[in-house]
Design an enzyme around this catalytic site. Structure first.
Site, PDB file in Angstrom:
ATOM      1  N   CYS A  93       0.868  -1.392  -0.104  1.00 33.69           N
ATOM      2  CA  CYS A  93      -0.017   0.016   0.005  1.00 33.69           C
ATOM      3  C   CYS A  93       0.857   1.297   0.050  1.00 33.69           C
ATOM      4  O   CYS A  93       1.464   1.643  -0.994  1.00 33.69           O
ATOM      5  CB  CYS A  93      -0.969  -0.054   1.092  1.00 33.69           C
ATOM      6  SG  CYS A  93      -2.333   1.121   1.029  1.00 33.69           S
ATOM      7  N   ARG A 126     -12.627   6.001  -2.956  1.00 33.43           N
ATOM      8  CA  ARG A 126     -11.714   4.919  -2.235  1.00 33.43           C
ATOM      9  C   ARG A 126     -12.012   3.496  -2.669  1.00 33.43           C
ATOM     10  O   ARG A 126     -12.861   2.947  -2.900  1.00 33.43           O
ATOM     11  CB  ARG A 126     -12.114   4.914  -0.773  1.00 33.43           C
ATOM     12  CG  ARG A 126     -11.171   4.016   0.063  1.00 33.43           C
ATOM     13  CD  ARG A 126     -11.330   4.312   1.699  1.00 33.43           C
ATOM     14  NE  ARG A 126     -10.442   5.502   1.793  1.00 33.43           N
ATOM     15  CZ  ARG A 126      -9.386   5.708   2.230  1.00 33.43           C
ATOM     16  NH1 ARG A 126      -8.499   4.499   2.195  1.00 33.43           N
ATOM     17  NH2 ARG A 126      -8.809   6.834   2.680  1.00 33.43           N
ATOM     18  N   HIS A 208      -3.711  -5.958   1.753  1.00 36.48           N
ATOM     19  CA  HIS A 208      -3.609  -6.098   3.006  1.00 36.48           C
ATOM     20  C   HIS A 208      -4.194  -7.624   3.452  1.00 36.48           C
ATOM     21  O   HIS A 208      -4.652  -8.085   2.549  1.00 36.48           O
ATOM     22  CB  HIS A 208      -4.405  -5.037   3.869  1.00 36.48           C
ATOM     23  CG  HIS A 208      -3.851  -3.784   3.478  1.00 36.48           C
ATOM     24  ND1 HIS A 208      -2.808  -3.093   4.237  1.00 36.48           N
ATOM     25  CD2 HIS A 208      -4.537  -2.740   3.229  1.00 36.48           C
ATOM     26  CE1 HIS A 208      -2.611  -2.073   3.555  1.00 36.48           C
ATOM     27  NE2 HIS A 208      -3.677  -1.389   3.096  1.00 36.48           N
TER      28      HIS A 208
END
Length: 251
Positions: A93, A126, A208
């Site tokens: 990320c 997002r 993640h």
């Protein structure tokens, strides 16, 4: 094959927001399960980055943390020297963005470390939720055969330059960038299904999870690279609980 693995956990005090420190734990545990001596070395903000680690991991963080991380890693130079010497690096990320050429944070463009041919701007919405992809098997990831799975949560629109290749081709999720970010990109069509990046011995992703807990083959690939052997040379590990987790997530 070496009998010891040193895992460098890079800047966990500033790039540790999303539990990506767990990737170092996975590497240590999978090494130990094979009878190897494995240790994690925390490299905190302000510490020099040693060039002697066998493998490095770095995680995600917010804007201020990204800026601090980039400035420190550029000034120190240790991670760059380690990369040029051939050490495998996993970046997650914000770590992906920091290792690129530049990224947007706190309303400005910030210089990255330059280990990945990528620039990151902002997305209109997002990217959040499950993400899955098929490995491109580019470069260092040539031996990957299993689908990749993780959880994405970012606002960065990362565009890869010619020096980098996507880690995976999306089957679920948004990946590196939204459609709006790709409108003015010459080769935008080739990046619409892109997730992550591979360049040299650097593997970067927005996944993640931690990603290595959800993708044991990727974890073993990094271990194999750290040991200087092929993935196929590592002793397989039978872990039914991990297999069940993967089946659940991929479903």
């Amino acid at each position: 094959m070496a009998d010891r693995i040193n895992v460098g956990l890079v800047l966990p005090d500033v790039l540790g927001t999303y539990g990506d420190d767990g990737n170092a734990l996975v590497l240590r545990q999978r090494a130990r399960m094979r009878g190897l001596d494995a240790e994690i070395h925390r490299i905190n903000y302000g510490d020099p980055v040693p060039e002697t680690m066998d493998v490095y991991t770095m995680g995600g963080g917010e804007d201020t943390a990204q800026i601090l991380a980039s400035e420190h890693l550029i000034a120190d130079g240790g991670l760059t020297r380690a990369a040029h010497a051939g050490a495998p690096i996993l970046a997650i990320c914000a770590g992906l963005q920091v290792l690129g050429e530049s990224f947007r944070a706190s309303g400005r463009i910030v210089d990255g470390v330059g280990l990945i041919d990528a620039t990151t701007a902002g997305m209109q919405r997002r990217a959040i939720g499950e993400v899955a992809s098929t490995p491109t098997r580019a470069g260092i990831t040539a031996e990957l055969t299993e689908p990749l799975t993780g959880f994405e949560n970012h606002l960065g629109a990362t565009i890869l330059g010619p020096g980098a290749t996507p880690l995976g081709k999306l089957t679920t999720g948004m990946g590196n960038a939204d459609e709006a970010a790709l409108l003015d990109v010459v080769d935008g069509s080739s990046q619409r299904a892109a997730e992550g990046a591979v360049q040299g011995n650097v593997i970067a992703t927005y996944m993640h999870g931690p990603v290595l807990a959800r993708n044991p083959q990727l974890a073993d690939l990094l271990l194999a690279c750290a040991l200087g052997v092929q993935l196929s040379e590592l002793e397989p590990l039978e872990l039914p609980s991990v297999d069940r987790l993967r089946m659940e997530r991929l479903a």
